[in-house]
Write a protein that holds these residues in place. Structure first.
Motif, PDB file in Angstrom:
ATOM      1  N   ASN A 118       0.867  -1.313   0.094  1.00 40.77           N
ATOM      2  CA  ASN A 118       0.032  -0.016  -0.012  1.00 40.77           C
ATOM      3  C   ASN A 118       0.966   1.235   0.047  1.00 40.77           C
ATOM      4  OD1 ASN A 118      -2.379  -1.313  -0.070  1.00 40.77           O
ATOM      5  ND2 ASN A 118      -2.446  -1.467   2.331  1.00 40.77           N
ATOM      6  N   ASP A 119       1.748   1.038   0.889  1.00 43.97           N
ATOM      7  CA  ASP A 119       2.802   2.395   0.836  1.00 43.97           C
ATOM      8  C   ASP A 119       3.542   2.545  -0.478  1.00 43.97           C
ATOM      9  OD1 ASP A 119       2.410   3.029   3.476  1.00 43.97           O
ATOM     10  OD2 ASP A 119       4.137   1.875   4.275  1.00 43.97           O
ATOM     11  N   ILE A 120       3.844   1.462  -1.101  1.00 38.04           N
ATOM     12  CA  ILE A 120       4.375   1.287  -2.584  1.00 38.04           C
ATOM     13  C   ILE A 120       3.380   2.133  -3.487  1.00 38.04           C
ATOM     14  CG2 ILE A 120       5.229  -0.024  -4.472  1.00 38.04           C
ATOM     15  CD1 ILE A 120       6.288  -1.840  -2.459  1.00 38.04           C
ATOM     16  N   ALA A 121       2.104   1.661  -3.438  1.00 34.82           N
ATOM     17  CA  ALA A 121       1.327   2.269  -4.593  1.00 34.82           C
ATOM     18  C   ALA A 121       1.198   3.727  -4.262  1.00 34.82           C
ATOM     19  CB  ALA A 121      -0.127   1.624  -4.309  1.00 34.82           C
ATOM     20  N   GLU A 122       1.242   4.261  -3.036  1.00 31.15           N
ATOM     21  CA  GLU A 122       1.046   5.730  -2.596  1.00 31.15           C
ATOM     22  C   GLU A 122       2.289   6.298  -3.078  1.00 31.15           C
ATOM     23  OE1 GLU A 122      -1.081   7.893  -1.365  1.00 31.15           O
ATOM     24  OE2 GLU A 122      -2.610   6.066  -1.393  1.00 31.15           O
ATOM     25  N   LEU A 123       3.545   5.868  -3.190  1.00 29.94           N
ATOM     26  CA  LEU A 123       4.709   6.209  -3.556  1.00 29.94           C
ATOM     27  C   LEU A 123       4.611   6.456  -5.314  1.00 29.94           C
ATOM     28  CD1 LEU A 123       7.314   4.621  -0.977  1.00 29.94           C
ATOM     29  CD2 LEU A 123       6.533   7.228  -0.995  1.00 29.94           C
ATOM     30  N   ILE A 124       4.140   5.539  -5.741  1.00 34.69           N
ATOM     31  CA  ILE A 124       4.170   5.438  -7.166  1.00 34.69           C
ATOM     32  C   ILE A 124       3.133   6.476  -7.595  1.00 34.69           C
ATOM     33  CG2 ILE A 124       3.447   4.140  -9.411  1.00 34.69           C
ATOM     34  CD1 ILE A 124       4.547   1.462  -7.893  1.00 34.69           C
ATOM     35  N   LYS A 125       2.197   6.570  -7.003  1.00 38.78           N
ATOM     36  CA  LYS A 125       1.012   7.404  -7.282  1.00 38.78           C
ATOM     37  C   LYS A 125       1.468   9.112  -7.267  1.00 38.78           C
ATOM     38  CE  LYS A 125      -3.691   9.314  -6.177  1.00 38.78           C
ATOM     39  NZ  LYS A 125      -3.289  10.700  -6.536  1.00 38.78           N
ATOM     40  N   LEU A 126       2.494   9.148  -5.949  1.00 35.05           N
ATOM     41  CA  LEU A 126       2.945  10.663  -5.847  1.00 35.05           C
ATOM     42  C   LEU A 126       4.009  10.828  -6.969  1.00 35.05           C
ATOM     43  CD1 LEU A 126       3.883  13.110  -4.100  1.00 35.05           C
ATOM     44  CD2 LEU A 126       5.710  11.612  -3.146  1.00 35.05           C
ATOM     45  N   ALA A 127       4.743   9.873  -7.507  1.00 37.62           N
ATOM     46  CA  ALA A 127       5.702  10.035  -8.458  1.00 37.62           C
ATOM     47  C   ALA A 127       4.931  10.426  -9.877  1.00 37.62           C
ATOM     48  CB  ALA A 127       6.539   8.792  -8.677  1.00 37.62           C
ATOM     49  N   ILE A 128       3.887   9.733 -10.376  1.00 35.79           N
ATOM     50  CA  ILE A 128       3.696  10.051 -11.559  1.00 35.79           C
ATOM     51  C   ILE A 128       2.506  11.032 -11.654  1.00 35.79           C
ATOM     52  CG2 ILE A 128       3.998   7.387 -12.180  1.00 35.79           C
ATOM     53  CD1 ILE A 128       1.104   6.763 -11.779  1.00 35.79           C
ATOM     54  N   ASP A 129       2.111  11.548 -10.443  1.00 29.77           N
ATOM     55  CA  ASP A 129       1.211  12.798 -10.475  1.00 29.77           C
ATOM     56  C   ASP A 129       1.914  14.070 -10.970  1.00 29.77           C
ATOM     57  OD1 ASP A 129      -1.140  11.291  -9.544  1.00 29.77           O
ATOM     58  OD2 ASP A 129      -1.008  12.272  -7.345  1.00 29.77           O
ATOM     59  N   THR A 130       3.047  14.076 -10.896  1.00 30.37           N
ATOM     60  CA  THR A 130       3.991  15.034 -11.130  1.00 30.37           C
ATOM     61  C   THR A 130       4.892  14.827 -12.493  1.00 30.37           C
ATOM     62  OG1 THR A 130       5.770  14.392  -9.710  1.00 30.37           O
ATOM     63  CG2 THR A 130       4.362  15.848  -8.588  1.00 30.37           C
ATOM     64  N   VAL A 131       5.211  13.863 -12.916  1.00 35.18           N
ATOM     65  CA  VAL A 131       5.937  13.331 -13.947  1.00 35.18           C
ATOM     66  C   VAL A 131       5.181  12.338 -14.644  1.00 35.18           C
ATOM     67  CG1 VAL A 131       7.876  14.697 -13.558  1.00 35.18           C
ATOM     68  CG2 VAL A 131       7.852  12.205 -12.907  1.00 35.18           C
ATOM     69  N   SER A 132       5.614  12.091 -15.876  1.00 32.55           N
ATOM     70  CA  SER A 132       5.242  10.904 -16.810  1.00 32.55           C
ATOM     71  C   SER A 132       5.625   9.635 -16.001  1.00 32.55           C
ATOM     72  CB  SER A 132       5.664  11.151 -18.066  1.00 32.55           C
ATOM     73  OG  SER A 132       7.216  10.824 -18.240  1.00 32.55           O
ATOM     74  N   PRO A 133       5.032   8.533 -16.380  1.00 31.55           N
ATOM     75  CA  PRO A 133       5.527   7.366 -15.752  1.00 31.55           C
ATOM     76  C   PRO A 133       7.051   7.012 -16.261  1.00 31.55           C
ATOM     77  CG  PRO A 133       3.413   6.829 -16.419  1.00 31.55           C
ATOM     78  CD  PRO A 133       3.758   8.391 -17.158  1.00 31.55           C
ATOM     79  N   GLU A 134       7.264   7.281 -17.466  1.00 30.02           N
ATOM     80  CA  GLU A 134       8.520   7.113 -18.033  1.00 30.02           C
ATOM     81  C   GLU A 134       9.598   7.836 -17.352  1.00 30.02           C
ATOM     82  OE1 GLU A 134      11.492   7.603 -22.078  1.00 30.02           O
ATOM     83  OE2 GLU A 134       9.105   7.883 -22.150  1.00 30.02           O
ATOM     84  N   THR A 135       9.449   9.251 -17.132  1.00 26.95           N
ATOM     85  CA  THR A 135      10.401  10.031 -16.201  1.00 26.95           C
ATOM     86  C   THR A 135      10.526   9.696 -14.966  1.00 26.95           C
ATOM     87  OG1 THR A 135       9.819  11.947 -17.914  1.00 26.95           O
ATOM     88  CG2 THR A 135      10.655  12.548 -15.730  1.00 26.95           C
TER      89      THR A 135
END
Length: 169
Positions: A97-114
């Motif tokens: 669940n923490d990992i899902a939140e961290l991924i969401k935080l990352a892709i909210d600001t940049v593309s999944p590739e970046t």
């Protein structure tokens, strides 16, 4: 100059996670995906030969719980593979669940590739510095997301260092 905390390890020196453009461009079936992840990560995550980094059941559960999107025609694309690299690494120190939140935080600001490429760069840097007995010394101005990313990858690097150097795993 090396300090007393440096630890040389040929496997660690060669630590590399494929960047987005290095991930296979063809979609993979589940068995192929499991093999790919094992190939890249088994030397860094597994404690013994009987331990699996990831299984088909785990991946199916990640899809079921909407951690990753469902495969298309039973095949997994570049985005699936990138997410699973991150999940396999971070599940060593964080809950799913923490990992899902961290991924969401990352892709909210940049593309999944970046986001994925930044994760890879920072993780390799954290591992390299940790095993060299050094700390981040940069004084650059960071966004909140970059600061969190650095701390996230540093937690994995620290755990890997303790396992290899002290616990001898």
């Amino acid at each position: 100059m090396k300090n007393n905390f440096a630890y040389e390890d040929k496997e660690i020196a060669g630590f590399h996670i494929p960047r987005w453009n290095e991930i296979p461009k063809i979609d993979l079936y589940l068995d192929q995906l499991v093999c790919l992840l094992e190939q890249y990560l088994s030397n860094y995550i597994k404690n013994d030969d009987s331990e699996k980094i990831i299984t088909k059941t785990m991946i199916n559960n990640y899809v079921k719980h909407k951690i990753i999107n469902p495969p298309v025609n039973k095949k997994y694309n570049t985005e699936h593979i990138a997410y699973l690299f991150i999940i396999c690494i971070l599940k060593q120190v964080y809950s799913i669940n923490d990992i899902a939140e961290l991924i969401k935080l990352a892709i909210d600001t940049v593309s999944p590739e970046t986001a994925y490429n930044q994760f890879c760069d920072e993780l390799e840097k954290a591992i390299s510095l940790t095993f060299a007995g050094q700390e981040y010394t940069g004084r650059e101005i960071m966004t909140k997301e970059k600061y969190i990313l650095r701390n996230v990858v540093q937690s994995f690097a620290n755990q890997l260092y303790v396992k290899r150097v002290y616990l001898k795993k």
